[in-house]
Design a protein around this motif. Structure first.
Motif, PDB file in Angstrom:
ATOM      1  N   ARG A  72       0.878  -1.174   0.000  1.00 25.47           N
ATOM      2  CA  ARG A  72       0.000   0.000   0.000  1.00 25.47           C
ATOM      3  C   ARG A  72       0.910   1.218   0.000  1.00 25.47           C
ATOM      4  N   ILE A  73       0.750   2.084  -0.998  1.00 24.37           N
ATOM      5  CA  ILE A  73       1.660   3.213  -1.144  1.00 24.37           C
ATOM      6  C   ILE A  73       0.909   4.513  -0.890  1.00 24.37           C
ATOM      7  N   PRO A  74       1.138   5.156   0.258  1.00 26.89           N
ATOM      8  CA  PRO A  74       0.562   6.475   0.503  1.00 26.89           C
ATOM      9  C   PRO A  74       1.168   7.502  -0.444  1.00 26.89           C
ATOM     10  N   VAL A  75       0.309   8.269  -1.111  1.00 37.03           N
ATOM     11  CA  VAL A  75       0.780   9.332  -2.005  1.00 37.03           C
ATOM     12  C   VAL A  75       0.116  10.645  -1.593  1.00 37.03           C
ATOM     13  N   PRO A  76       0.783  11.784  -1.888  1.00 39.27           N
ATOM     14  CA  PRO A  76       0.235  13.088  -1.506  1.00 39.27           C
ATOM     15  C   PRO A  76      -0.634  13.679  -2.616  1.00 39.27           C
ATOM     16  N   TYR A  77      -1.434  14.664  -2.253  1.00 39.27           N
ATOM     17  CA  TYR A  77      -2.288  15.319  -3.248  1.00 39.27           C
ATOM     18  C   TYR A  77      -1.482  16.052  -4.305  1.00 39.27           C
ATOM     19  N   PHE A  78      -0.214  16.356  -4.009  1.00 40.96           N
ATOM     20  CA  PHE A  78       0.629  17.060  -4.973  1.00 40.96           C
ATOM     21  C   PHE A  78       1.490  16.100  -5.784  1.00 40.96           C
ATOM     22  N   ILE A  79       1.051  14.850  -5.919  1.00 43.71           N
ATOM     23  CA  ILE A  79       1.836  13.833  -6.605  1.00 43.71           C
ATOM     24  C   ILE A  79       2.217  14.237  -8.023  1.00 43.71           C
ATOM     25  N   PHE A  80       1.353  15.024  -8.702  1.00 40.75           N
ATOM     26  CA  PHE A  80       1.644  15.403 -10.078  1.00 40.75           C
ATOM     27  C   PHE A  80       2.478  16.685 -10.185  1.00 40.75           C
ATOM     28  N   GLY A  81       2.928  17.225  -9.050  1.00 37.45           N
ATOM     29  CA  GLY A  81       3.846  18.358  -9.087  1.00 37.45           C
ATOM     30  C   GLY A  81       3.201  19.680  -9.430  1.00 37.45           C
ATOM     31  N   ASP A  82       1.880  19.797  -9.163  1.00 43.35           N
ATOM     32  CA  ASP A  82       1.166  21.009  -9.547  1.00 43.35           C
ATOM     33  C   ASP A  82       0.732  21.853  -8.356  1.00 43.35           C
ATOM     34  N   ARG A  83       1.386  21.637  -7.201  1.00 39.58           N
ATOM     35  CA  ARG A  83       1.079  22.442  -6.006  1.00 39.58           C
ATOM     36  C   ARG A  83       2.377  22.923  -5.367  1.00 39.58           C
ATOM     37  N   PRO A  84       3.047  23.909  -5.998  1.00 40.38           N
ATOM     38  CA  PRO A  84       4.284  24.403  -5.398  1.00 40.38           C
ATOM     39  C   PRO A  84       4.004  24.985  -4.012  1.00 40.38           C
ATOM     40  N   PRO A  85       5.000  24.910  -3.103  1.00 42.99           N
ATOM     41  CA  PRO A  85       6.401  24.527  -3.342  1.00 42.99           C
ATOM     42  C   PRO A  85       6.658  23.023  -3.258  1.00 42.99           C
ATOM     43  N   PHE A  86       5.611  22.225  -3.121  1.00 39.83           N
ATOM     44  CA  PHE A  86       5.805  20.782  -2.951  1.00 39.83           C
ATOM     45  C   PHE A  86       6.258  20.143  -4.263  1.00 39.83           C
ATOM     46  N   ILE A  87       7.018  19.082  -4.135  1.00 37.25           N
ATOM     47  CA  ILE A  87       7.642  18.429  -5.283  1.00 37.25           C
ATOM     48  C   ILE A  87       6.880  17.147  -5.606  1.00 37.25           C
TER      49      ILE A  87
END
Length: 390
Positions: A72-87
């Motif tokens: 099971r892989i937890p992923v963040p809402y910014f996984i696609f890189g479209d919420r700076p400053p998150f990568i």
């Protein structure tokens, strides 16, 4: 179906207690504030180094070797890189699918965080704030993320399914956890209006998420709904005619059982596992497949003091005077009993995912983290606490 799996926690969604060194030089308690206290260059280097080293192909081979069949892989809402400053981290998930398919593992994609948080926990990415469900544009953002994930992986051999949101907090758990006290908000203005999600909101969100995800999934893939810590409250909802290939995900921790009155003794835990965990799952399994998507061996009895629901030194709990921790032999006996009892309980449903695969804590040289190694499945296997083959 019998899922025997493990969470790859703290890889793509950070949790400070699992890897404190990532937060060195800052006062940040969660992923939201980390990039605000580091230069962009340092933040990017730190994140990319962590992701490249924390989980690699070798780990997928190891997970298969110890007898598990899923991650099971937890992923963040910014996984696609479209919420700076998150990568973003979609490339890491692409790699995970290639590794999983090579070693015969399936993947449950778990959207673990949402903008402005779905629970106010540190694992929601923003401690002490729970406002996502009140922000229609952010709810729509999450639905778009889910749709893109389904489009990208819906026909991959390695996909088991997609969880629309992890651990959305509703009123009973919110009150029991005393979320605003346990996870005080850094910015009271940002937290203004913070409140638990309603069941009405969650049911609508789950219907919308299903409608966005399901059309892109192959026939053998699933949509997995978290029970919002209300395992028995979903029957009427799940029996709606629209749903096919759905699974209910429940998270059952001994530390939460302690908060609900379970005695902090070996017999107390074993009774609770048999008479609550197992029976509740068996009851719900009659109408929907149930997985225990998070659980572990951690408990206050082994630690030697009441951890107040798994609170750590990061929550201000002082472990320095603790002299009651179990010795290694007693701890091994207890953990082995608890592992076998919980594995038997999960067999009343469709399987489990242990939390978590690994930690980056020094439980030997740092007394405040002693006895926290039972969160680490690799350590549990090496110590003989968890049976190979699950």
């Amino acid at each position: 179906m019998e899922i025997r799996g493990v969470n790859l926690g703290n890889w793509l969604v950070l949790e400070k207690w699992m890897s404190p060194a990532l937060f060195e030089g800052t006062t940040a308690e969660d992923e939201y504030y980390l990039p605000t206290q580091l230069s962009p260059e340092v933040y990017e280097a730190r994140i990319k180094m962590h992701r490249s080293e924390y989980i690699t192909e070798r780990d997928f081979a190891t997970i298969r070797r110890i007898g598990l069949n899923s991650v099971r892989i937890p992923v963040p809402y910014f996984i696609f890189g479209d919420r700076p400053p998150f990568i973003g981290c979609i490339r890491e998930l692409d790699k995970a699918f290639s590794w999983a398919e090579k070693y015969g593992l399936s993947i449950l994609i778990d959207l673990h965080t949402a903008p402005m948080s779905q629970n106010g926990f540190d694992n929601g990415g923003l401690s002490g704030v729970c406002r996502w469900s009140q922000l229609p544009e952010e709810v729509e953002f999450v639905l778009n993320v889910l749709e893109k994930l389904a489009q990208r992986y819906g026909h991959r051999k390695g996909l088991l399914g997609i969880t629309p949101i992890n651990e959305p907090a509703t009123e009973p758990m919110w009150s029991m956890m005393k979320v605003p006290e346990r996870y005080p908000a850094v910015d009271p203005q940002l937290a203004e209006g913070t409140a638990p999600n309603t069941m009405e909101f969650l049911k609508k969100f789950y219907r919308d998420a299903y409608d966005r995800i399901h059309p892109y999934l192959a026939a053998d893939k699933y949509v997995i709904f978290h029970d919002a810590f209300r395992l028995k409250d979903w029957r009427t909802f799940l029996e709606e005619s629209r749903f096919e290939n759905v699974i209910l995900d429940t998270h059952q921790y001994l530390m939460m059982a302690e908060m609900m009155g379970c005695p902090q003794t070996p017999d107390g835990y074993l009774d609770y596992i048999r008479n609550v965990f197992a029976r509740d799952i068996e009851e719900v399994q009659q109408y929907v497949d149930v997985i225990c998507g998070e659980w572990c061996l951690f408990n206050s009895c082994a630690v030697g003091m009441d951890t107040r629901g798994g609170q750590s030194v990061l929550n201000g709990v002082d472990f320095s005077g603790n002299t009651n921790a179990m010795d290694q032999d007693a701890k091994k006996q207890l953990y082995r009993q608890l592992a076998e009892a919980q594995l038997k309980a999960w067999k009343q449903g469709a399987g489990y995912y242990y939390w978590s695969y690994k930690l980056l804590l020094d439980t030997v040289n740092e007394p405040e983290w002693a006895n926290w190694d039972s969160w680490d499945l690799g350590k549990c296997v090496d110590e003989g606490w968890f049976p190979i083959g699950g």
